[in-house]
Scaffold this active site. Structure first.
Site, PDB file in Angstrom:
ATOM      1  N   THR A   1       0.850  -1.199   0.000  1.00  0.00           N
ATOM      2  CA  THR A   1       0.000   0.000   0.000  1.00  0.00           C
ATOM      3  C   THR A   1       0.885   1.248   0.000  1.00  0.00           C
ATOM      4  O   THR A   1       0.653   2.200  -0.754  1.00  0.00           O
ATOM      5  CB  THR A   1      -0.912  -0.001   1.245  1.00  0.00           C
ATOM      6  OG1 THR A   1      -1.755  -1.153   1.191  1.00  0.00           O
ATOM      7  CG2 THR A   1      -1.747   1.255   1.339  1.00  0.00           C
TER       8      THR A   1
ATOM      9  N   ASN B   1      -5.038  -9.816  -7.801  1.00  0.00           N
ATOM     10  CA  ASN B   1      -5.174 -10.470  -6.501  1.00  0.00           C
ATOM     11  C   ASN B   1      -6.487 -11.233  -6.400  1.00  0.00           C
ATOM     12  O   ASN B   1      -6.635 -12.118  -5.592  1.00  0.00           O
ATOM     13  CB  ASN B   1      -5.067  -9.457  -5.354  1.00  0.00           C
ATOM     14  CG  ASN B   1      -5.892  -8.212  -5.581  1.00  0.00           C
ATOM     15  OD1 ASN B   1      -5.831  -7.606  -6.655  1.00  0.00           O
ATOM     16  ND2 ASN B   1      -6.663  -7.820  -4.605  1.00  0.00           N
TER      17      ASN B   1
ATOM     18  N   GLN C   1       1.242  -9.745  -6.031  1.00  0.00           N
ATOM     19  CA  GLN C   1       0.813 -11.154  -6.113  1.00  0.00           C
ATOM     20  C   GLN C   1       1.745 -12.013  -6.962  1.00  0.00           C
ATOM     21  O   GLN C   1       1.671 -13.235  -6.905  1.00  0.00           O
ATOM     22  CB  GLN C   1      -0.608 -11.231  -6.687  1.00  0.00           C
ATOM     23  CG  GLN C   1      -1.668 -10.635  -5.784  1.00  0.00           C
ATOM     24  CD  GLN C   1      -1.952 -11.478  -4.530  1.00  0.00           C
ATOM     25  OE1 GLN C   1      -1.642 -12.674  -4.470  1.00  0.00           O
ATOM     26  NE2 GLN C   1      -2.533 -10.873  -3.515  1.00  0.00           N
TER      27      GLN C   1
ATOM     28  N   CYS D   1      -9.365  -7.263   1.238  1.00  0.00           N
ATOM     29  CA  CYS D   1      -9.750  -5.888   1.536  1.00  0.00           C
ATOM     30  C   CYS D   1     -11.205  -5.622   1.214  1.00  0.00           C
ATOM     31  O   CYS D   1     -11.785  -4.677   1.708  1.00  0.00           O
ATOM     32  CB  CYS D   1      -8.877  -4.927   0.747  1.00  0.00           C
ATOM     33  SG  CYS D   1      -7.168  -5.298   0.969  1.00  0.00           S
TER      34      CYS D   1
END
Ligand SMILES: Cc1ncc(COP(=O)(O)O)c(C=O)c1O
Length: 389
Positions: free
Chosen positions: A76, A155, A183, A329
């Site tokens: 992130t 992902n 990933q 998420c």
């Protein structure tokens, strides 16, 4: 007496357990070799040496120079630094950034915030397999475009983009190209030079390393502004006392992935093929999401008609199987996955999705077990479904 069920983990795309070899490599750096890399004394120099050796290891996995790697705390953070750092350093050239519709929320949300700061964002659509169209990309790049950021492997659906072709287009147009490889790093070969990537994000907790360590590859000569200012760590691009235990663990995880990548990739591909075939053959109205071939070795993502994904995940959990409906998420939101909508699923179809991701400790018997229980669970859920025919 309570019967203890064996838990089988099928959520390796959310996060992975730390490999015991990685834990062993990290241990001395908590209380024996605990120095601050900025200290001049021996403790500091020992930590600094571990930092630079780790930098070399992770750089070698993507064929980069070690001086082109900075360590961050998460993917992130690397993605935020890329978008904001490139935007603010290059705004004299232009204020246009291109991403895809299937990026991770940390790219989407950063782009959304940059829009409030006066930047223009173009989101490229994807086809039913999750691939962007290269002609769309060519057309979208304008004089004021400064950055293209496209996820390497999804992902959610595991689709692998044609990164080299995207890199070639960006290089020809003189635009920076970033890819989020959270990933794919450690799972498939990456060569930042052959792929003509200028910036690349990867993190440790998706490849058997600890949480709290990630990297950003920044090609030499790239104009970028830091978002964290302070003591000047990581070539002035990420001030913060360096998290040595996590970085040492990240590097050890990378070393293991590099050594075992080929064999592990083949093993997981075989298991994943068996899983996909078994599901599609044995469950009526089951559909594969993502590309049948251009996909990560460990990703299987389906949607089932007349089934609600959350109920499916809860039922699987009762049978000891940990899976996911979308990305980690998005599992707290009840909105359908933006990735599944982008590949053309209707909201009710996207709600019936299941992601099973495999990893280092997945065995053939685990696949057999899922293939045994999944048809029964789906049959039961369909019986009570208000949506059934
Ligand atoms: C493709 C992708 N990018 C970014 C992230 C965010 O990673 P981190 O947890 O290190 O911030 C993830 C993790 O879910 C991911 O899969």
């Amino acid at each position: 007496m309570k019967r203890k069920i064996k838990r089988i983990y099928f959520d390796y795309a959310a996060t992975t357990p730390i490999d015991p070899r990685v834990v062993r490599a990290m241990l001395p750096y908590f209380s024996e070799k605990f120095g601050n890399t900025m200290s001049l004394h021996s403790f500091g120099q020992e930590a600094k040496q571990a930092l630079e050796e780790s930098r070399e290891v992770v750089a070698s996995l993507i064929k980069a120079k070690s001086t082109e790697i900075i360590f961050t705390g998460s993917a992130t953070e690397s993605n935020n630094l890329t978008l904001k750092g490139i935007a603010f350093a290059n705004q004299k050239k232009g204020r246009h950034i291109i991403i895809s519709e299937i990026e991770h929320p940390c790219i989407l949300e950063t782009a959304k915030w940059l829009k409030t700061q006066g930047f223009k964002i173009t989101k490229l659509p994807v086809n039913r397999y999750g691939l962007i169209n290269l002609n769309d990309l060519k057309k979208a790049i304008k004089k004021d475009t400064i950055l293209v950021s496209i996820i390497h492997a999804s992902n959610e659906i595991g689709t692998i983009q044609e990164i080299s072709k995207i890199g070639k287009i960006c290089q020809e147009k003189g635009v920076y190209f970033h890819t989020d490889a959270a990933q794919s790093f450690g799972k498939i070969p990456i060569d930042v030079n052959k792929m003509r990537v200028d910036l690349l994000t990867a993190n440790s907790h998706k490849m058997y390393g600890p949480k709290g360590a990630a990297l950003l590859f920044i090609r030499e000569g790239t104009k970028i502004e830091p978002i964290l200012h302070g003591g000047g760590h990581e070539f002035g691009l990420r001030s913060s006392t360096v998290n040595i235990p996590a970085i040492v663990g990240f590097a050890e995880a990378a070393r293991i992935c590099k050594k075992e990548m080929k064999r592990e990739g083949k093993r997981l591909t075989n298991l994943r093929k068996k899983l996909i075939k078994g599901v599609l053959e044995n469950i009526e109205e089951s559909h594969l999401n993502g590309h049948p071939k251009k996909r990560l070795s460990n990703n299987a993502n389906f949607w089932f008609s007349f089934v609600e994904g959350e109920s499916l995940v809860i039922q699987l959990d009762l049978f000891g199987v940990s899976a996911s409906t979308g990305s980690a998420c998005s599992s707290v939101k009840l909105e359908p996955s933006h990735v599944l909508l982008a590949i053309g699923l209707k909201p009710y179809e996207a709600h019936g999705s299941l992601r099973l991701t495999l990893g280092r400790w997945t065995r053939g018997k685990d696949i057999n077990y899922v293939l045994k229980i999944l048809p029964k669970i789906i049959k039961r859920l369909r019986k009570i479904s208000p949506f059934k025919k």
